[in-house]
Design a protein around this motif. Structure first.
Motif, PDB file in Angstrom:
ATOM      1  N   GLN A  18       0.826  -1.202   0.000  1.00 23.18           N
ATOM      2  CA  GLN A  18       0.000   0.000   0.000  1.00 23.18           C
ATOM      3  C   GLN A  18       0.864   1.257   0.000  1.00 23.18           C
ATOM      4  OE1 GLN A  18      -2.452   0.581   3.433  1.00 23.18           O
ATOM      5  NE2 GLN A  18      -3.915   1.866   2.332  1.00 23.18           N
ATOM      6  N   ALA A  19       1.970   1.237   0.754  1.00 22.97           N
ATOM      7  CA  ALA A  19       2.881   2.386   0.747  1.00 22.97           C
ATOM      8  C   ALA A  19       3.475   2.598  -0.644  1.00 22.97           C
ATOM      9  CB  ALA A  19       3.980   2.190   1.782  1.00 22.97           C
ATOM     10  N   VAL A  20       3.839   1.493  -1.305  1.00 20.83           N
ATOM     11  CA  VAL A  20       4.395   1.595  -2.658  1.00 20.83           C
ATOM     12  C   VAL A  20       3.347   2.137  -3.625  1.00 20.83           C
ATOM     13  CG1 VAL A  20       5.349   0.293  -4.585  1.00 20.83           C
ATOM     14  CG2 VAL A  20       6.097  -0.208  -2.261  1.00 20.83           C
ATOM     15  N   VAL A  21       2.119   1.610  -3.515  1.00 20.08           N
ATOM     16  CA  VAL A  21       1.047   2.069  -4.402  1.00 20.08           C
ATOM     17  C   VAL A  21       0.757   3.544  -4.171  1.00 20.08           C
ATOM     18  CG1 VAL A  21      -1.422   1.856  -4.877  1.00 20.08           C
ATOM     19  CG2 VAL A  21      -0.004  -0.188  -4.698  1.00 20.08           C
ATOM     20  N   SER A  22       0.683   3.943  -2.907  1.00 25.97           N
ATOM     21  CA  SER A  22       0.419   5.345  -2.595  1.00 25.97           C
ATOM     22  C   SER A  22       1.517   6.243  -3.158  1.00 25.97           C
ATOM     23  CB  SER A  22       0.306   5.525  -1.077  1.00 25.97           C
ATOM     24  OG  SER A  22       0.110   6.876  -0.752  1.00 25.97           O
ATOM     25  N   HIS A  23       2.757   5.793  -3.042  1.00 27.69           N
ATOM     26  CA  HIS A  23       3.875   6.577  -3.587  1.00 27.69           C
ATOM     27  C   HIS A  23       3.790   6.662  -5.102  1.00 27.69           C
ATOM     28  CE1 HIS A  23       7.871   8.309  -3.843  1.00 27.69           C
ATOM     29  NE2 HIS A  23       8.198   7.381  -4.719  1.00 27.69           N
ATOM     30  N   ARG A  24       3.450   5.562  -5.760  1.00 29.23           N
ATOM     31  CA  ARG A  24       3.352   5.572  -7.227  1.00 29.23           C
ATOM     32  C   ARG A  24       2.199   6.468  -7.683  1.00 29.23           C
ATOM     33  NH1 ARG A  24       6.003   1.819 -10.314  1.00 29.23           N
ATOM     34  NH2 ARG A  24       4.370   2.030 -11.896  1.00 29.23           N
ATOM     35  N   LEU A  25       1.090   6.408  -6.981  1.00 26.44           N
ATOM     36  CA  LEU A  25      -0.045   7.231  -7.380  1.00 26.44           C
ATOM     37  C   LEU A  25       0.276   8.716  -7.247  1.00 26.44           C
ATOM     38  CD1 LEU A  25      -3.066   5.282  -5.859  1.00 26.44           C
ATOM     39  CD2 LEU A  25      -2.217   5.229  -8.201  1.00 26.44           C
ATOM     40  N   GLN A  26       1.160   9.057  -6.339  1.00 21.17           N
ATOM     41  CA  GLN A  26       1.514  10.453  -6.132  1.00 21.17           C
ATOM     42  C   GLN A  26       2.632  10.929  -7.052  1.00 21.17           C
ATOM     43  OE1 GLN A  26       2.388  11.077  -2.001  1.00 21.17           O
ATOM     44  NE2 GLN A  26       0.331  10.560  -1.310  1.00 21.17           N
ATOM     45  N   THR A  27       3.476  10.020  -7.477  1.00 19.03           N
ATOM     46  CA  THR A  27       4.672  10.431  -8.232  1.00 19.03           C
ATOM     47  C   THR A  27       4.637  10.040  -9.696  1.00 19.03           C
ATOM     48  OG1 THR A  27       5.813   8.380  -7.543  1.00 19.03           O
ATOM     49  CG2 THR A  27       6.109  10.353  -6.166  1.00 19.03           C
ATOM     50  N   SER A  77      -1.121   5.070 -20.855  1.00 20.05           N
ATOM     51  CA  SER A  77      -1.907   4.029 -21.504  1.00 20.05           C
ATOM     52  C   SER A  77      -1.357   2.643 -21.144  1.00 20.05           C
ATOM     53  CB  SER A  77      -1.864   4.225 -23.026  1.00 20.05           C
ATOM     54  OG  SER A  77      -2.528   3.160 -23.674  1.00 20.05           O
ATOM     55  N   VAL A  78      -2.225   1.792 -20.571  1.00 22.23           N
ATOM     56  CA  VAL A  78      -1.832   0.428 -20.199  1.00 22.23           C
ATOM     57  C   VAL A  78      -2.900  -0.533 -20.682  1.00 22.23           C
ATOM     58  CG1 VAL A  78      -0.524   1.170 -18.172  1.00 22.23           C
ATOM     59  CG2 VAL A  78      -2.935   0.626 -17.932  1.00 22.23           C
ATOM     60  N   ASN A  79      -2.464  -1.742 -20.955  1.00 22.26           N
ATOM     61  CA  ASN A  79      -3.384  -2.800 -21.329  1.00 22.26           C
ATOM     62  C   ASN A  79      -3.949  -3.413 -20.054  1.00 22.26           C
ATOM     63  OD1 ASN A  79      -4.846  -4.854 -22.451  1.00 22.26           O
ATOM     64  ND2 ASN A  79      -3.125  -5.807 -23.532  1.00 22.26           N
ATOM     65  N   ILE A 133      -4.410  -7.938 -14.912  1.00 20.71           N
ATOM     66  CA  ILE A 133      -5.460  -8.876 -14.486  1.00 20.71           C
ATOM     67  C   ILE A 133      -4.958 -10.305 -14.615  1.00 20.71           C
ATOM     68  CG2 ILE A 133      -7.751  -9.753 -15.053  1.00 20.71           C
ATOM     69  CD1 ILE A 133      -8.554  -6.920 -15.819  1.00 20.71           C
ATOM     70  N   ARG A 134      -4.336 -10.629 -15.755  1.00 19.91           N
ATOM     71  CA  ARG A 134      -3.823 -11.997 -15.944  1.00 19.91           C
ATOM     72  C   ARG A 134      -2.713 -12.307 -14.946  1.00 19.91           C
ATOM     73  NH1 ARG A 134      -3.594 -11.148 -22.469  1.00 19.91           N
ATOM     74  NH2 ARG A 134      -5.779 -11.731 -22.926  1.00 19.91           N
ATOM     75  N   ALA A 135      -1.834 -11.315 -14.681  1.00 19.99           N
ATOM     76  CA  ALA A 135      -0.756 -11.540 -13.726  1.00 19.99           C
ATOM     77  C   ALA A 135      -1.316 -11.803 -12.333  1.00 19.99           C
ATOM     78  CB  ALA A 135       0.181 -10.327 -13.707  1.00 19.99           C
ATOM     79  N   SER A 136      -2.350 -11.084 -11.947  1.00 22.25           N
ATOM     80  CA  SER A 136      -2.960 -11.289 -10.634  1.00 22.25           C
ATOM     81  C   SER A 136      -3.616 -12.659 -10.540  1.00 22.25           C
ATOM     82  CB  SER A 136      -4.003 -10.191 -10.366  1.00 22.25           C
ATOM     83  OG  SER A 136      -3.413  -8.920 -10.400  1.00 22.25           O
ATOM     84  N   CYS A 137      -4.280 -13.082 -11.591  1.00 16.73           N
ATOM     85  CA  CYS A 137      -4.913 -14.409 -11.590  1.00 16.73           C
ATOM     86  C   CYS A 137      -3.865 -15.514 -11.464  1.00 16.73           C
ATOM     87  CB  CYS A 137      -5.753 -14.598 -12.854  1.00 16.73           C
ATOM     88  SG  CYS A 137      -7.238 -13.566 -12.917  1.00 16.73           S
ATOM     89  N   ARG A 138      -2.733 -15.362 -12.175  1.00 15.34           N
ATOM     90  CA  ARG A 138      -1.685 -16.380 -12.084  1.00 15.34           C
ATOM     91  C   ARG A 138      -1.118 -16.458 -10.670  1.00 15.34           C
ATOM     92  NH1 ARG A 138      -0.229 -14.381 -17.328  1.00 15.34           N
ATOM     93  NH2 ARG A 138       1.248 -12.946 -16.346  1.00 15.34           N
ATOM     94  N   GLU A 139      -0.918 -15.296 -10.022  1.00 13.46           N
ATOM     95  CA  GLU A 139      -0.330 -15.289  -8.692  1.00 13.46           C
ATOM     96  C   GLU A 139      -1.275 -15.875  -7.638  1.00 13.46           C
ATOM     97  OE1 GLU A 139       1.155 -11.513  -7.558  1.00 13.46           O
ATOM     98  OE2 GLU A 139       2.499 -11.312  -9.286  1.00 13.46           O
ATOM     99  N   SER A 158      -0.114   0.368 -14.213  1.00 14.44           N
ATOM    100  CA  SER A 158      -0.237  -1.082 -14.284  1.00 14.44           C
ATOM    101  C   SER A 158       0.007  -1.739 -12.932  1.00 14.44           C
ATOM    102  CB  SER A 158       0.754  -1.627 -15.324  1.00 14.44           C
ATOM    103  OG  SER A 158       0.653  -3.036 -15.414  1.00 14.44           O
ATOM    104  N   PHE A 159       1.027  -1.294 -12.199  1.00 15.00           N
ATOM    105  CA  PHE A 159       1.343  -1.900 -10.909  1.00 15.00           C
ATOM    106  C   PHE A 159       0.186  -1.723  -9.927  1.00 15.00           C
ATOM    107  CE2 PHE A 159       3.031  -1.561  -6.591  1.00 15.00           C
ATOM    108  CZ  PHE A 159       3.714  -2.755  -6.466  1.00 15.00           C
ATOM    109  N   SER A 160      -0.400  -0.521  -9.902  1.00 13.63           N
ATOM    110  CA  SER A 160      -1.504  -0.258  -8.981  1.00 13.63           C
ATOM    111  C   SER A 160      -2.724  -1.094  -9.325  1.00 13.63           C
ATOM    112  CB  SER A 160      -1.862   1.234  -9.009  1.00 13.63           C
ATOM    113  OG  SER A 160      -0.751   2.024  -8.660  1.00 13.63           O
ATOM    114  N   ILE A 161      -3.019  -1.226 -10.630  1.00 15.11           N
ATOM    115  CA  ILE A 161      -4.171  -2.042 -11.032  1.00 15.11           C
ATOM    116  C   ILE A 161      -3.939  -3.504 -10.664  1.00 15.11           C
ATOM    117  CG2 ILE A 161      -5.495  -2.846 -13.026  1.00 15.11           C
ATOM    118  CD1 ILE A 161      -4.991  -0.139 -14.331  1.00 15.11           C
TER     119      ILE A 161
END
Length: 507
Positions: free
Chosen positions: A337-346, A351-353, A358-364, A391-394
């Protein structure tokens, strides 16, 4: 060292508007100072113009008064040792150009006394008389303010000599009218100039304060975590302000870096003893399960007592292992969450696919779901789905939604053996659904599940942080999330992402 502001809470829009209304305005002060200066200058100018118009009117009509006085003086003479005067018609014709004014005159001799005119007319000028010198002065007479011309000269002949005084007066109506006309015209010009000057001051105040607005816009247009120095050209008067802001952002950046390093070090220091504690608990548990049996004979009562004690110790150690896993997952989630918050701010959205995270999350999450007897499937016929996002946040959002669905689904339920992730395309957006067939979420709790550290059930492991991070990610992407009920039971988390349009992005 961080210092806490006395008013640490964010101000509401209404409070910000009230604070803005109460705040002093630099532009208003600048305009007010300019208006005051212009007002003083205009007042002085009007006063000077008024004095000048009076003098101009007196100068113009004094010429007529002088001309008439000289004509009267030319017709004064001595006849038989007496002063005689024949007032010419041309003298009054000259003064008749001011048709609204009245004329008063008096001719007298020092030796002979009153000769003609108005007897009660005061013959003494304000200054000391000088022979053959015309004096002009104002004096009230017959209830009106009158402009007088006075002259005194000697008349001589072989037999006698006398001193003659001629006083000629004219009311000031035409003079005042002329002075008023000149003053009015001058006031109009002064007011026009003042209005133009005030307008220029208003425009100038906007130009003077433009560098401050440029700094404001430069800060407002930045990403939330962008602390790079301001690199815009500013005048010398605002240069020090820009330097001070840049120095402050440098100090803030250092503090944030120290805080990030402290968070990473703290997480590392927490993970290490947790891993050691988990390993020790597992070893102790395994030793109890496969412990060596004593070769000495033991009574059945003692054996029964040892068996109960071993089972209790085994369960306690198993609980320790579970809590270690839970705490480790919570630390990992907080760090994510700290990483996501930092990425959302910086990081700027790009454009991302949508299908890749989604596929990466399903595999994990597929292996974790299988361990709990749950089949995780992806239902998507799209080849690509481009949105404006990170992409990382999604991916973190999808992992938390799927993990939450797995956690609250169980293999011992009739309809809880499957979790479906769907991705569908609509005209203006893509819709993601995470469908589970667990117990579902009561309506009264649907409004609170996105609160930080809120948990609807405490008999299931969790931290109460995952869905709060999901809501932050959804809000940052200007997306929309809904919680729907399934039939016959279960929950669907539905997220809508707007499509990324290349032509709009280029524009």
């Amino acid at each position: 060292m961080w210092q806490k502001s006395p008013n640490h809470q964010n101000l509401s829009e209404e409070e910000e508007r009230n604070a803005l209304r109460k705040a002093p305005s630099l532009r208003f002060r600048f305009i007010l100072a300019g208006v005051l200066v212009i007002g003083v200058i205009a007042g002085v100018a009007v006063n000077l113009v008024f004095d000048y118009s009076q003098k101009l009117a007196d100068l113009s009509y004094d010429r007529l008064l002088r001309s008439a006085l000289l004509q009267m003086d030319e017709n004064v003479g001595l006849i038989g040792n007496e002063v005689s005067i024949d007032i010419p018609w041309s003298a009054f014709a000259t003064l008749a150009q001011a048709d609204e004014d009245r004329v008063f005159y008096k001719v007298e001799s020092v030796e002979q006394g009153f000769i003609t005119g108005y007897r009660d007319l005061n013959s003494e000028p304000p200054k000391k008389p000088v022979l053959d010198e015309i004096q002009f002065y104002n004096r009230e007479y017959s209830g009106e303010m009158v402009r007088f011309a006075w002259v005194e000269r000697h008349l001589t002949d072989p037999e006698t000599a006398q001193t003659v005084r001629i006083i000629l007066g004219q009311t000031r109506l035409s003079r005042e009218e002329m002075a008023s006309s000149v003053t009015q015209r001058a006031i109009e010009i002064v007011l026009l100039i003042a209005l133009v000057a005030i307008t220029l001051i208003v425009i100038g105040s906007h130009l003077v304060l433009r560098p401050l607005h440029r700094i404001e816009r430069a800060l407002e247009e930045r990403a939330m975590g962008d602390l790079t120095p301001i690199d815009i050209n500013t005048p010398k008067e605002t240069h020090h302000l820009k330097v001070a802001i840049n120095h402050f952002m440098v100090r803030l950046q250092r503090n944030l870096e120290q805080l990030e390093n402290y968070t990473a070090d703290a997480a590392h220091q927490l993970r290490t003893p947790l891993a050691s504690l988990r390993a020790l608990a597992e070893n102790a548990r395994d030793n109890i399960t496969t412990g060596e049996i004593s070769s000495e004979p033991i009574s059945s009562d003692i054996l029964s007592s040892n068996s109960v004690s071993s089972k209790k110790h085994h369960q306690d150690l198993e609980n320790i292992v579970i809590q270690c896993d839970t705490l480790s997952q919570t630390i990992t989630l907080l760090l994510n969450q700290a990483v996501v918050s930092h990425r959302l701010q910086t990081h700027h959205l790009e454009s991302v696919n949508l299908l890749e995270p989604i596929r990466a999350s399903c595999r994990e999450q597929a292996v974790t779901a299988l361990h709990q007897g749950i089949l995780l499937s992806l239902d998507c016929e799209l080849q690509s789905a481009f949105v404006l996002g990170d992409s990382f946040s999604i991916q973190q959002m999808m992992q938390n939604l799927i993990e939450n669905a797995v956690r609250y689904s169980g293999s011992d339920r009739e309809h809880a053996s499957e979790i479906i992730v769907q991705v569908n395309e609509f005209d203006h957006f893509y819709r993601i659904k995470v469908i589970d067939y667990g117990d579902g979420i009561p309506d009264i709790e649907k409004e609170r599940v996105f609160e930080r550290f809120y948990r609807g059930r405490y008999d299931i492991a969790g931290s109460g942080v995952g869905l709060a991070m999901v809501k932050d990610i959804v809000d940052h992407h200007s997306a929309r999330i809904l919680i729907l009920d399934n039939e016959p039971q279960g929950t669907t988390f539905q997220v809508d992402f707007a499509k990324f349009k290349t032509d709009e992005a280029s524009a």
